[in-house]
Scaffold this motif. Structure first.
Motif, PDB file in Angstrom:
ATOM      1  N   MET A  83      -5.713 -87.598  55.049  1.00  0.00           N
ATOM      2  CA  MET A  83      -6.915 -88.348  54.670  1.00  0.00           C
ATOM      3  C   MET A  83      -7.099 -88.263  53.160  1.00  0.00           C
ATOM      4  O   MET A  83      -7.061 -87.175  52.577  1.00  0.00           O
ATOM      5  CB  MET A  83      -8.137 -87.766  55.390  1.00  0.00           C
ATOM      6  CG  MET A  83      -9.422 -88.517  55.155  1.00  0.00           C
ATOM      7  SD  MET A  83      -9.573 -89.967  56.221  1.00  0.00           S
ATOM      8  CE  MET A  83     -11.170 -90.615  55.702  1.00  0.00           C
ATOM      9  N   ILE A  84      -7.296 -89.425  52.538  1.00  0.00           N
ATOM     10  CA  ILE A  84      -7.589 -89.502  51.109  1.00  0.00           C
ATOM     11  C   ILE A  84      -8.981 -90.101  50.972  1.00  0.00           C
ATOM     12  O   ILE A  84      -9.246 -91.191  51.475  1.00  0.00           O
ATOM     13  CB  ILE A  84      -6.545 -90.361  50.372  1.00  0.00           C
ATOM     14  CG1 ILE A  84      -5.152 -89.736  50.536  1.00  0.00           C
ATOM     15  CG2 ILE A  84      -6.895 -90.493  48.893  1.00  0.00           C
ATOM     16  CD1 ILE A  84      -4.023 -90.611  50.018  1.00  0.00           C
ATOM     17  N   ASN A  99      -5.667 -76.632  45.595  1.00  0.00           N
ATOM     18  CA  ASN A  99      -6.172 -77.788  46.331  1.00  0.00           C
ATOM     19  C   ASN A  99      -5.057 -78.488  47.104  1.00  0.00           C
ATOM     20  O   ASN A  99      -5.250 -78.899  48.247  1.00  0.00           O
ATOM     21  CB  ASN A  99      -6.853 -78.771  45.382  1.00  0.00           C
ATOM     22  CG  ASN A  99      -8.322 -78.474  45.173  1.00  0.00           C
ATOM     23  OD1 ASN A  99      -9.153 -78.775  46.022  1.00  0.00           O
ATOM     24  ND2 ASN A  99      -8.647 -77.864  44.042  1.00  0.00           N
ATOM     25  N   VAL A 100      -3.898 -78.636  46.482  1.00  0.00           N
ATOM     26  CA  VAL A 100      -2.778 -79.273  47.180  1.00  0.00           C
ATOM     27  C   VAL A 100      -2.346 -78.426  48.369  1.00  0.00           C
ATOM     28  O   VAL A 100      -2.132 -78.930  49.477  1.00  0.00           O
ATOM     29  CB  VAL A 100      -1.593 -79.500  46.215  1.00  0.00           C
ATOM     30  CG1 VAL A 100      -0.367 -80.023  46.983  1.00  0.00           C
ATOM     31  CG2 VAL A 100      -1.977 -80.497  45.121  1.00  0.00           C
ATOM     32  N   LEU A 130       3.372 -82.497  43.215  1.00  0.00           N
ATOM     33  CA  LEU A 130       2.676 -82.600  41.935  1.00  0.00           C
ATOM     34  C   LEU A 130       3.558 -83.282  40.898  1.00  0.00           C
ATOM     35  O   LEU A 130       3.074 -84.069  40.065  1.00  0.00           O
ATOM     36  CB  LEU A 130       2.252 -81.221  41.441  1.00  0.00           C
ATOM     37  CG  LEU A 130       1.048 -80.608  42.148  1.00  0.00           C
ATOM     38  CD1 LEU A 130       0.783 -79.198  41.638  1.00  0.00           C
ATOM     39  CD2 LEU A 130      -0.196 -81.488  41.940  1.00  0.00           C
ATOM     40  N   ASP A 131       4.853 -83.011  40.955  1.00  0.00           N
ATOM     41  CA  ASP A 131       5.775 -83.691  40.049  1.00  0.00           C
ATOM     42  C   ASP A 131       5.797 -85.188  40.339  1.00  0.00           C
ATOM     43  O   ASP A 131       5.767 -86.013  39.417  1.00  0.00           O
ATOM     44  CB  ASP A 131       7.170 -83.092  40.209  1.00  0.00           C
ATOM     45  CG  ASP A 131       8.159 -83.668  39.218  1.00  0.00           C
ATOM     46  OD1 ASP A 131       7.838 -83.729  38.017  1.00  0.00           O
ATOM     47  OD2 ASP A 131       9.257 -84.062  39.636  1.00  0.00           O
ATOM     48  N   LYS A 132       5.812 -85.558  41.607  1.00  0.00           N
ATOM     49  CA  LYS A 132       5.888 -86.968  41.978  1.00  0.00           C
ATOM     50  C   LYS A 132       4.627 -87.740  41.594  1.00  0.00           C
ATOM     51  O   LYS A 132       4.692 -88.927  41.280  1.00  0.00           O
ATOM     52  CB  LYS A 132       6.146 -87.107  43.483  1.00  0.00           C
ATOM     53  CG  LYS A 132       7.572 -86.764  43.876  1.00  0.00           C
ATOM     54  CD  LYS A 132       7.811 -87.022  45.349  1.00  0.00           C
ATOM     55  CE  LYS A 132       9.270 -86.765  45.712  1.00  0.00           C
ATOM     56  NZ  LYS A 132       9.538 -87.041  47.142  1.00  0.00           N
ATOM     57  N   VAL A 133       3.475 -87.090  41.633  1.00  0.00           N
ATOM     58  CA  VAL A 133       2.241 -87.794  41.267  1.00  0.00           C
ATOM     59  C   VAL A 133       1.904 -87.634  39.790  1.00  0.00           C
ATOM     60  O   VAL A 133       0.839 -88.036  39.330  1.00  0.00           O
ATOM     61  CB  VAL A 133       1.040 -87.345  42.134  1.00  0.00           C
ATOM     62  CG1 VAL A 133       1.314 -87.596  43.609  1.00  0.00           C
ATOM     63  CG2 VAL A 133       0.672 -85.898  41.879  1.00  0.00           C
ATOM     64  N   GLY A 134       2.823 -87.048  39.029  1.00  0.00           N
ATOM     65  CA  GLY A 134       2.651 -86.965  37.583  1.00  0.00           C
ATOM     66  C   GLY A 134       1.754 -85.852  37.108  1.00  0.00           C
ATOM     67  O   GLY A 134       1.209 -85.911  36.007  1.00  0.00           O
ATOM     68  N   ILE A 156      -3.986 -87.299  46.861  1.00  0.00           N
ATOM     69  CA  ILE A 156      -2.787 -87.878  47.471  1.00  0.00           C
ATOM     70  C   ILE A 156      -1.773 -86.784  47.775  1.00  0.00           C
ATOM     71  O   ILE A 156      -1.205 -86.720  48.871  1.00  0.00           O
ATOM     72  CB  ILE A 156      -2.181 -88.947  46.541  1.00  0.00           C
ATOM     73  CG1 ILE A 156      -3.130 -90.149  46.419  1.00  0.00           C
ATOM     74  CG2 ILE A 156      -0.813 -89.401  47.054  1.00  0.00           C
ATOM     75  CD1 ILE A 156      -2.731 -91.139  45.338  1.00  0.00           C
ATOM     76  N   ALA A 157      -1.540 -85.920  46.784  1.00  0.00           N
ATOM     77  CA  ALA A 157      -0.578 -84.830  46.983  1.00  0.00           C
ATOM     78  C   ALA A 157      -1.013 -83.913  48.124  1.00  0.00           C
ATOM     79  O   ALA A 157      -0.188 -83.462  48.934  1.00  0.00           O
ATOM     80  CB  ALA A 157      -0.415 -84.034  45.690  1.00  0.00           C
TER      81      ALA A 157
END
Length: 272
Positions: A83-84, A99-100, A130-134, A156-157
């Motif tokens: 869920m976002i 949080n992730v 975290l790397d993928k979402v910048g 999102i992460a």
């Protein structure tokens, strides 16, 4: 696959928020859920994971009938649903990494959850996400030090950290500027494509819905009044969903918004 069959929600006040919603979402499909305020979009999403209890109907995720689960079974099933949230729903005093990692709490035994004792695999996956979402360089920052776009990337992460089978997204761009909104939608769509993950995105921006969704479902007064491809959102359809309006300004000179970029071919690493 997600399947809804005649899902309805009537509140104790007698207000009917949802009436006989029926549709299926196959693996990998991104569905944009549009409609005016009060149409029942958030209610529909929250009925799926039973944050709102449906009054009637059936909701099935894979082989699991969600509406028939008891509390313990529902906790296990929710691990399969990412869920976002519009307001991010982060713990402000915790770091980005914490949080992730909270996306894994539902998988831990009670004592490990209490002490936040995550496995090495959980931590490695969190760093990768975290790397993928910048946000690779933000792992140790507190959530309350982030911008709105960065917070949504953390959300999102966190959802992907669950390794979900379904993604539910409630107005992810409502508080963001246009550029950041597009970046967030790219991230969500790209993540779904990489993981063959079905998603339902409640979104007010019709142009964003058209550009980043495979399919559009339009709600009005709790009923589905449109279900089809983005390019089928004609002026007549938009009028059915939202009411009378001059839709030429929405479409702009090109007739259907900014289609100059292929949303399916973008890189997750585009920065905010």
């Amino acid at each position: 696959m997600l399947k809804l069959d005649k899902v309805s929600k009537t509140y104790k006040t007698g207000d009917k928020a949802l009436h006989h919603a029926c549709f299926e979402v196959p693996a990998g499909q991104v569905v944009g859920l549009i409609g005016p305020s009060g149409a029942g979009k958030s209610t529909l999403i929250r009925c799926i994971n039973r944050l709102v209890e449906p009054s009637s109907g059936s909701i099935q995720l894979g082989d699991t009938e969600l509406t028939g689960l008891n509390r313990r079974e529902l906790r296990r099933a929710r691990r399969r649903i990412g869920m976002i949230f519009q307001e991010y729903a982060l713990v402000e005093r915790l770091t980005v990494m914490e949080n992730v990692l909270s996306g894994r709490l539902g998988y831990l035994p009670a004592w490990r959850s209490y002490f936040r004792k995550f496995t090495g695999d959980d931590i490695a996956q969190a760093f990768s996400l975290l790397d993928k979402v910048g946000l690779a360089d933000y792992a140790d920052k507190r959530a309350d030090a982030l911008s709105g776009g960065q917070r949504q990337r953390v959300g999102i992460a966190r959802a992907l950290e669950q390794n979900p089978e379904l993604l539910l997204v409630d107005e992810p761009t409502a508080s963001l500027d246009p550029k950041t909104s597009r970046q967030i939608m790219r991230l969500i769509r790209s993540a779904c494509q990489e993981r063959n993950l079905p998603a339902i995105i409640n979104i007010h921006d019709v142009l964003l819905a058209q550009q980043f969704s495979d399919r559009i479902i339009g709600l009005r007064a709790g009923e589905i009044v449109f279900d089809g491809p983005p390019d089928a959102l004609t002026d007549d359809v938009l009028t059915t969903i939202y009411g009378d309006e001059d839709w030429t300004q929405l479409r702009g000179e090109n007739g259907s918004g900014d289609q100059g970029e292929d949303a399916s071919g973008v890189d997750l690493m585009e920065s905010a």
